[in-house]
Design a protein around this motif. Sequence first.
Motif, PDB file in Angstrom:
ATOM      1  N   ASN A   1      22.412  16.156 -61.427  1.00 49.64           N
ATOM      2  CA  ASN A   1      22.954  16.375 -60.088  1.00 49.64           C
ATOM      3  C   ASN A   1      23.605  15.166 -59.424  1.00 49.64           C
ATOM      4  O   ASN A   1      24.220  15.325 -58.374  1.00 49.64           O
ATOM      5  N   VAL A   2      23.477  13.992 -59.981  1.00 46.82           N
ATOM      6  CA  VAL A   2      23.936  12.787 -59.295  1.00 46.82           C
ATOM      7  C   VAL A   2      25.430  12.832 -58.978  1.00 46.82           C
ATOM      8  O   VAL A   2      25.841  12.471 -57.864  1.00 46.82           O
TER       9      VAL A   2
ATOM     10  N   TYR B   1      17.895  14.242 -61.695  1.00 46.64           N
ATOM     11  CA  TYR B   1      18.821  13.221 -61.197  1.00 46.64           C
ATOM     12  C   TYR B   1      20.098  13.220 -62.032  1.00 46.64           C
ATOM     13  O   TYR B   1      21.207  13.280 -61.497  1.00 46.64           O
ATOM     14  N   ASP B   2      19.948  13.147 -63.343  1.00 47.59           N
ATOM     15  CA  ASP B   2      21.111  13.099 -64.232  1.00 47.59           C
ATOM     16  C   ASP B   2      21.990  14.342 -64.101  1.00 47.59           C
ATOM     17  O   ASP B   2      23.219  14.252 -64.159  1.00 47.59           O
TER      18      ASP B   2
ATOM     19  N   PHE C   1      17.618  11.701 -52.808  1.00 47.68           N
ATOM     20  CA  PHE C   1      16.835  11.984 -54.009  1.00 47.68           C
ATOM     21  C   PHE C   1      15.360  11.658 -53.780  1.00 47.68           C
ATOM     22  O   PHE C   1      14.479  12.414 -54.196  1.00 47.68           O
ATOM     23  N   CYS C   2      15.090  10.548 -53.108  1.00 48.51           N
ATOM     24  CA  CYS C   2      13.695  10.193 -52.807  1.00 48.51           C
ATOM     25  C   CYS C   2      13.029  11.274 -51.951  1.00 48.51           C
ATOM     26  O   CYS C   2      11.878  11.664 -52.203  1.00 48.51           O
TER      27      CYS C   2
ATOM     28  N   ILE D   1      20.651   8.010 -52.694  1.00 44.56           N
ATOM     29  CA  ILE D   1      19.356   7.545 -53.208  1.00 44.56           C
ATOM     30  C   ILE D   1      18.227   7.987 -52.272  1.00 44.56           C
ATOM     31  O   ILE D   1      17.188   8.480 -52.720  1.00 44.56           O
TER      32      ILE D   1
ATOM     33  N   GLN E   1      12.111  14.298 -63.102  1.00 43.33           N
ATOM     34  CA  GLN E   1      12.911  13.701 -62.026  1.00 43.33           C
ATOM     35  C   GLN E   1      14.183  13.081 -62.593  1.00 43.33           C
ATOM     36  O   GLN E   1      15.256  13.212 -62.015  1.00 43.33           O
ATOM     37  N   LYS E   2      14.070  12.413 -63.742  1.00 44.58           N
ATOM     38  CA  LYS E   2      15.255  11.817 -64.366  1.00 44.58           C
ATOM     39  C   LYS E   2      16.232  12.903 -64.798  1.00 44.58           C
ATOM     40  O   LYS E   2      17.442  12.769 -64.593  1.00 44.58           O
TER      41      LYS E   2
END
Length: 188
Positions: free
Chosen positions: A31-32, A28-29, A57-58, A54, A24-25
């Motif tokens: 695509n953020v 996230y990194d 992402f959740c 946020i 997940q990290k």
Amino acid sequence: MKLLFGNKKDILLSRLKKQDPAAQKIFYDQNVKKFLSISRSYISDLYQAEDCLIKAFCKIFKNIESFREEGSFDGWARRVVVNECLNFIKSHKTVFYLDEVSPSYLEEIREEEVSFDFNAQDLLDQLPDNYRMVFNLYVLEEYSHQEIADALQISIAVSKTQLFRAKEKMRKIYFQQQETVKNEHYKK
């Protein structure tokens, strides 16, 4: 080697489906920034755009099992971000769509010579929410007018009108900015 170990995206997706926090990290990194840019194209306030991001992402992590692998995972995740932004706009702001306009009004405005010295996000931020939503869905997300009408619960004609008005407003804003820059240049 690729055949033996598979595609890195497939491995990441598999780990995401297992709710692996490290995966997940990584996702996230990766695509953020891209997803924040998408969110900002719909929501002009940075903090509200970040809140939507946020939440998106959740939802991606929580509902990843609903991804049926019929298209790209990146496309599916992008759609989650867009839908979260649309839901935010619908629930926090009142967006008015004007009735249809006559077809003669929709005649194409004379194209003027355009130099591309501008910030697209600044132009989008100056559009009213209803214009920005339709413009983004049509131009950035490549929705058809039928899909936009369904998503926003408006008619196809209103979708077309809002797109036309968004383009017209962006053109006016752009030329006003260019005129300001030209005037400042001559004052020096």
